[in-house]
Each structure stands twice: as structure tokens, then as C-alpha cells.
Scaffold this active site. Structure first.
Site, PDB file in Angstrom:
ATOM      1  CD  GLU A   1      -6.138  -6.088   1.742  1.00  0.00           C
ATOM      2  OE1 GLU A   1      -4.897  -5.950   1.913  1.00  0.00           O
ATOM      3  OE2 GLU A   1      -6.790  -5.424   0.917  1.00  0.00           O
TER       4      GLU A   1
ATOM      5  N   GLY B   1     -21.898 -20.339 -19.675  1.00  0.00           N
ATOM      6  CA  GLY B   1     -20.577 -20.867 -19.982  1.00  0.00           C
ATOM      7  C   GLY B   1     -19.831 -21.350 -18.755  1.00  0.00           C
ATOM      8  CB  VAL B   2     -16.220 -21.160 -17.866  1.00  0.00           C
ATOM      9  CG1 VAL B   2     -15.890 -19.682 -17.747  1.00  0.00           C
ATOM     10  CG2 VAL B   2     -15.314 -22.006 -16.996  1.00  0.00           C
TER      11      VAL B   2
ATOM     12  CE1 TYR C   1      -4.372  -1.173   0.066  1.00  0.00           C
ATOM     13  CE2 TYR C   1      -3.331  -2.946   1.302  1.00  0.00           C
ATOM     14  CZ  TYR C   1      -4.402  -2.458   0.583  1.00  0.00           C
ATOM     15  OH  TYR C   1      -5.507  -3.247   0.377  1.00  0.00           O
TER      16      TYR C   1
ATOM     17  CD  GLN D   1      -7.432 -13.728  -8.946  1.00  0.00           C
ATOM     18  OE1 GLN D   1      -7.739 -13.078  -9.934  1.00  0.00           O
ATOM     19  NE2 GLN D   1      -6.267 -13.590  -8.344  1.00  0.00           N
TER      20      GLN D   1
END
Length: 401
Positions: free
Chosen positions: A136, A274-275, A94, A206
Site C-alpha cells: 500500500e 446493469g450498472v 493494522y 467506491q
């Protein structure tokens, strides 16, 4: 932030609307020039196609527009936080981003970037960085607190590679260290990292987990981007063409906030193109494996039967789920498939009006951005509450529906 600083940030909204992408494009170019090591953490395909620049421009604009009440951005920031954790983004990153972002504001705006404005944006960014780092940190902590959990990159062995259709192949990934893997919420994804000699970089991507959690392995199901030499297709194509059983890939722990509400007992409508069915397949697999009595509607669209992956596995799951109905759409419908539950054309929920409008149901939508936009608009027009509609856009978030 002081009221004056907030006013200065708000005053840049019109500039961000007009020149936000120019600013973020300059920012990424500057950052990669001075910190080229960060290219290993960013999807360079999304850099080339402009999606990442657009997504960041939208995020900066949203933050400026809501600087008086950033709490309205919690859902969006949570989604970004999950993505950052899946890419092993840490607090020190950051500081690097902030330095280059502020420098870019000064370089792009020129004389309009007064010291007072830069100080206001520095304060605003500092507060955002603190918020995101805290969010996070909690996600990282949750990951390592689970049995089989970890942070960073962990090696996994491809033990099985299964062709699901002419375009989609599944990869069964087991920890190379022989340990357990953390459970995950149905709908979540993992980041896969490979080294690309073409770019001389590591590149993460991802992929949704496409089965119910089992504690032993992860399954991802990947579409091959036929004919693509663009970086956005390089990882998918390398998995298909070069990664074989026995090879090792690196994974980050499961992440993502597009997840099945497992505590509820109300109906579930799963709508995919689709996927985009992969995270929904994990949800369906979980519902069946857990013996859920929830009513399930499965709506899926493919170009044709040849590219339709998981046709038989879904039918087998449906046979085990008492309260489940299927609706399949093909762009072109072969005569042999002119049977109940099959339709010609793109997914059109209006055709299924009665079948998909279930009391208190949650609607999960996944597919390409135009597909998501159409389904969300149709569901809204049919009277479904926006709070009951959940969607996942693959890649950087650019949809605001």
C-alpha cells in the site's frame, strides 16, 4: 515463521471453514465497540448484510490454507491493497485490527486457543501486515508522484449532474481547489465519502470511473437503489436525491486492479450487466479516444430499454470505432427493438459463440455476482483460458472462480 508455527496455523483451517464467519462477526463487533471511530472507514451496509464478514472469513481462510506459499495470493492481496488505499487505510490501522483479531481468536476458540496457537497467528498476521503495508505504501507513493495526484480525502465540486436512465445518473466531479486530477487506468474506481446524519458517520463508497481519463474531472455514474433505506443504498440515494450541482463531496485518489491492458493490440470483449457497464464504458471510451485499432465486442444486459443507461453514447462511440460490434440483451424485448444485435433474456454468450470467441482476446466482465459467475462459467465452457478472463465484483470480494 517457524515450521511449527506454520503447522499450527494450517491446523486451524478446518475450524475456519466451519466457524470463520462467526469469528469475523465477533471480530468486527469487538473492534467497533473499542474503536468506534473506525466505523467511518468501513461500509456499514456491508456490515449489516454480512458481506464484509464473509469476505474477511474467506481471506483469513485463504491465508491459512496457503501459509506455506503466500505468493499464490498476490493477486488477491493486490486487490485488497487497492481497496485499502481507496479508504485511506494506514499502517497504524493494522495494529488495531491485529489486536482485535487475536483477541477474537482467543474469545471464540476458548481453550483451543493455546498460547502457542495465538503466538503463531500473531506472527502470521504480523508478516501479512508488513506485506500489505509495503504494498500500500507503493500505491500511495505512485498516487502522489502523478501530476494532480494526492492521498487521503480531497474535496471535489459536483459541476454537472446528468440523468442517464430512469435509474442511473452521472456526476461530473472537479477539484474544489482548482488543480488538476491524476490520470487513471480505464476500469479503476474512486471512493466517495459523504456524511450521513442517519448514522452520524462519514461513509465511503467506491464508484467506477465511467469515462476516459482527461486530467480535469472525474465522472462516476451511480445507480439509485429505489426504495432502499438500508445503509448499502444510503450513499447512492443521497447522491441522487440530495447532492446537487455546486455541492462538495470528498474523493480518494483512483485505485483498483480491474484495468484495461492498454499495451496490448489484441481484441477486447466487454461484457456487462446493469450498472456493471461503468468501468467497461471507461475502457471503451479510452479505446476510441486513443484511436485504437483493436477489435472490440460490446455485450450488455439490462432489464429493459428504460433502465438502459448510455445507449446513445455507446452507439456514438461505436460509430467512431471501425472494428466494433454490439450485442444488447433485455429481459423483455419490445417489438420496436426486435432488430439486429438485440436479444430477449439475460446475457447469454453461448448465443454469440462465434462473435465473442476471438483469438487472443481479453474478456472483461462486470455486474452482479450471479451475472459474473454465469459469464465466467460460460466463457470457460467455450474454451476461453482463465488467464484471459478478468472480472470485477462490486463490494467485498466473495467470488473465487
Amino acid at each position: 515463521m517457524t515450521p511449527n508455527q506454520k503447522a499450527l496455523v494450517t491446523a486451524t483451517v478446518s475450524t475456519l471453514k466451519a466457524h470463520g464467519v462467526a469469528l469475523t462477526t465477533h471480530f468486527y463487533r469487538r473492534m467497533f465497540e473499542h474503536n468506534p471511530e473506525l466505523k467511518n472507514a468501513f461500509n456499514m451496509g456491508n456490515q449489516q448484510n454480512g458481506k464484509q464478514q464473509m469476505a474477511l472469513a474467506l481471506a483469513v481462510l485463504a491465508y491459512a490454507e496457503n501459509i506455506e506459499n503466500p505468493s499464490v495470493l498476490v493477486q488477491a492481496l493486490t486487490k485488497i491493497g487497492h481497496k485499502h488505499v481507496s479508504l485511506d487505510i494506514r499502517p497504524e490501522h493494522y495494529a488495531i485490527v491485529g489486536r482485535h483479531l487475536l483477541a477474537s481468536i482467543g474469545e471464540v476458540l476458548g481453550e483451543a486457543a493455546t498460547p502457542e496457537l495465538l503466538e503463531a497467528w500473531a506472527t502470521a498476521y504480523g508478516e501479512l501486515a508488513t506485506l500489505m503495508s509495503g504494498l500500500e505504501s507503493g500505491l500511495y507513493q505512485n498516487a502522489v508522484n502523478q501530476e494532480g495526484g494526492w492521498t487521503g480525502w480531497r474535496p471535489f465540486t459536483v459541476q454537472q449532474k446528468v440523468v442517464e436512465s430512469t435509474e442511473i445518473t452521472s456526476f461530473y466531479l472537479y477539484p474544489t481547489d482548482g488543480g488538476k486530477v491524476a490520470d487513471y487506468l480505464p476500469g479503476q474506481y474512486v471512493s466517495v465519502r459523504l456524511f450521513l446524519p442517519e448514522l452520524n458517520l462519514f461513509q465511503p463508497r467506491q464508484y467506477s470511473l465511467s469515462s476516459a481519463p482527461n486530467g480535469e474531472y472525474y465522472r462516476i455514474s451511480v445507480k439509485k437503489e429505489v426504495g432502499s433505506q438500508h445503509p448499502s443504498g444510503l450513499i447512492s440515494n443521497r447522491l441522487h436525491d440530495f447532492v446537487e450541482e455546486g455541492n462538495i463531496v470528498e474523493l480518494a485518489a483512483p485505485a483498483g486492479d480491474f484495468t484495461l491492458k492498454t499495451a496490448k493490440q489484441t481484441p477486447v470483449v466487454l461484457v456487462s450487466g446493469g450498472v456493471g457497464q461503468t468501468p467497461l464504458l471507461s475502457m471503451l471510451d479510452y479505446l476510441v479516444d486513443s484511436g485504437s485499432s483493436r477489435e472490440v465486442v460490446w455485450v450488455h444486459g439490462s432489464r429493459n430499454a428504460q433502465v438502459h443507461a448510455f445507449r446513445e453514447p455507446v452507439a456514438q462511440l461505436a460509430a467512431r470505432q471501425a472494428n466494433m460490434q454490439q450485442h444488447i440483451f433485455y429481459d423483455t424485448l419490445a417489438p420496436s427493438l426486435e432488430i439486429e444485435g438485440h436479444y430477449a433474456g439475460i446475457v447469454d454468450l453461448q448465443k454469440l459463440n462465434v462473435g465473442t470467441l476471438l483469438p487472443e482476446a481479453d474478456y472483461y466482465v462486470c455486474g452482479p455476482a450471479p451475472f459474473i459467475r454465469k459469464q465466467v462459467q460460460d466463457l470457460t465452457a467455450m474454451g476461453v483460458s482463465p488467464t484471459a478472463i478478468h472480472f470485477e465484483e462490486f463490494g467485498p470480494a466473495t467470488l473465487t472462480l
